[in-house]
Write an enzyme that holds these catalytic residues in place. Structure first.
Site, PDB file in Angstrom:
ATOM      1  CG  HIS A 109      13.240 -26.594 -85.650  1.00  0.00           C
ATOM      2  ND1 HIS A 109      12.256 -26.362 -86.368  1.00  0.00           N
ATOM      3  CD2 HIS A 109      13.668 -25.501 -84.963  1.00  0.00           C
ATOM      4  CE1 HIS A 109      12.083 -25.095 -86.258  1.00  0.00           C
ATOM      5  NE2 HIS A 109      12.808 -24.432 -85.466  1.00  0.00           N
ATOM      6  CB  CYS A 165       9.131 -31.023 -85.857  1.00  0.00           C
ATOM      7  SG  CYS A 165       9.831 -29.637 -85.364  1.00  0.00           S
ATOM      8  CB  CYS A 206       5.624 -25.789 -91.879  1.00  0.00           C
ATOM      9  SG  CYS A 206       5.012 -25.684 -90.153  1.00  0.00           S
ATOM     10  CG  ASP A 225       9.399 -23.772 -91.948  1.00  0.00           C
ATOM     11  OD1 ASP A 225       8.367 -24.885 -91.581  1.00  0.00           O
ATOM     12  OD2 ASP A 225       9.984 -23.345 -91.113  1.00  0.00           O
ATOM     13  CB  SER A 226       6.366 -21.684 -89.471  1.00  0.00           C
ATOM     14  OG  SER A 226       7.282 -22.535 -88.747  1.00  0.00           O
ATOM     15  CD  GLU A 267      13.364 -21.237 -83.933  1.00  0.00           C
ATOM     16  OE1 GLU A 267      13.188 -20.304 -83.331  1.00  0.00           O
ATOM     17  OE2 GLU A 267      12.791 -21.823 -84.815  1.00  0.00           O
TER      18      GLU A 267
HETATM   19  N1  DGL Z   1       8.060 -25.666 -88.578  1.00  0.00           N
HETATM   20  C1  DGL Z   1       7.221 -26.345 -87.736  1.00  0.00           C
HETATM   21  C2  DGL Z   1       6.919 -27.842 -87.739  1.00  0.00           C
HETATM   22  O1  DGL Z   1       7.747 -28.255 -88.578  1.00  0.00           O
HETATM   23  C3  DGL Z   1       8.182 -26.142 -86.269  1.00  0.00           C
HETATM   24  C4  DGL Z   1       8.285 -24.666 -86.100  1.00  0.00           C
HETATM   25  C5  DGL Z   1       6.999 -23.996 -85.470  1.00  0.00           C
HETATM   26  O2  DGL Z   1       6.140 -24.619 -84.337  1.00  0.00           O
HETATM   27  O3  DGL Z   1       6.448 -23.115 -86.271  1.00  0.00           O
HETATM   28  O4  DGL Z   1       6.147 -28.389 -87.431  1.00  0.00           O
END
Ligand code: DGL
Length: 272
Positions: free
Chosen positions: A187, A185, A73, A10-11, A150
């Site tokens: 989050h 997403c 991600c 993930d990012s 966050e």
């Molecule tokens: N992990 C990213 C997603 O699911 C969200 C956070 C980011 O923009 O890095 O799209």
């Protein structure tokens, strides 16, 4: 046979919602989690940049022994899944196909609203995946939600107001009959209780994290990349975390996403 080793990419922190779902559905695997915390957010970056970052992370996880990669991600899946598959020699599962399939099953009107980052929405990856399943989709970028989550404001009046505005727009003009809200997403699973309050009563929330965990279970137990399920031992999984920014911050914020304490964090520097 030993337990499967699954690399989760993930990012940053959000992919821990996917890891959480994986731990529930495939508790017997060992997990290597890579959070590219120094380079987040991915949601506002270009295809070229996200593809480069994601391929570097995928290679890193493979080098650490991952036998399967889960691209947790949504942005990386939407923009770079085929690049990551090309760069990897192990099976790769993204979050979009499983999410779209679950949305299809949940919808009776064959109309869904998908929320995600700017980059995910601009790629139209969800719209394409849903359209292939005869589901009409409206995609809505909700860029303010990632920073609010966050910040820990998952049940805050400001987040609820922002969410009402986004969803009010998304379900307007011909999409009032959409009966699925697809959380595109990492989050957004943390916002589920609030989203449930804000969406029209007939709408079902579909969580890509849960659907992806089920797709991983399915891939391990059947299909081309099958490992005989009976041979997977019932030992508890081991968890190892790799991050590109502060391990301390990951430990603190990550616990919110994973719902448990996080240890065993290694800081890594990916050379460009
Ligand atoms: N992990 C990213 C997603 O699911 C969200 C956070 C980011 O923009 O890095 O799209």
């Amino acid at each position: 046979m030993s337990q499967p080793v699954i690399g989760v990419f993930d990012s940053g922190f959000g992919g821990l919602t996917v890891l959480k779902a994986l731990l529930e559905v495939v508790p017997e695997a060992d997990y290597l989690y890579f959070g590219d915390t120094a380079r987040l957010p991915y949601g506002s970056k270009s295809v070229e940049t996200v593809a480069r970052y994601a391929c570097e992370a995928a290679k890193f996880l493979e080098a650490q022994g991952a036998q399967m990669l889960v691209i947790a991600c949504n942005t990386a899946t939407a923009l770079a899944l085929h690049h990551i598959k090309q760069a990897s020699s192990v099976p790769v599962i993204g979050v979009i196909e499983p999410g779209a399939q679950r949305a299809k099953l949940a919808s009776r009107s064959d109309k869904a609203v998908v929320i995600g980052t700017e980059a995910t929405v601009s790629s139209h990856a969800y719209r394409k995946a849903l359209s292939a399943l005869q589901v009409e989709a409206r995609e809505k970028a909700c860029p303010l939600l990632v920073p609010l989550v966050e910040e820990g404001w998952v049940d805050h009046a400001v987040t609820e107001e922002v969410t009402r505005i986004y969803l009010g727009e998304a379900f307007a003009d011909g999409f009032g009959s959409a009966d699925v809200l697809l959380l595109g997403c990492t989050h957004y699973p943390l916002l589920k209780p609030m989203l449930q309050r804000v969406v029209p009563g007939h709408v079902t929330l579909v969580d890509s994290a849960e659907s992806t965990a089920l797709a991983v279970q399915n891939a391990l137990c059947s299909g081309e990349d099958a490992r005989p399920c009976k041979s997977i031992s019932q030992e508890r999984s081991s968890l190892k975390f790799f991050v590109t920014d502060s391990a301390e911050k990951f430990k603190r914020l990550g616990a919110l996403f994973l719902g448990q304490k996080i240890d065993n964090i290694t800081h890594v520097d990916l050379k460009e």
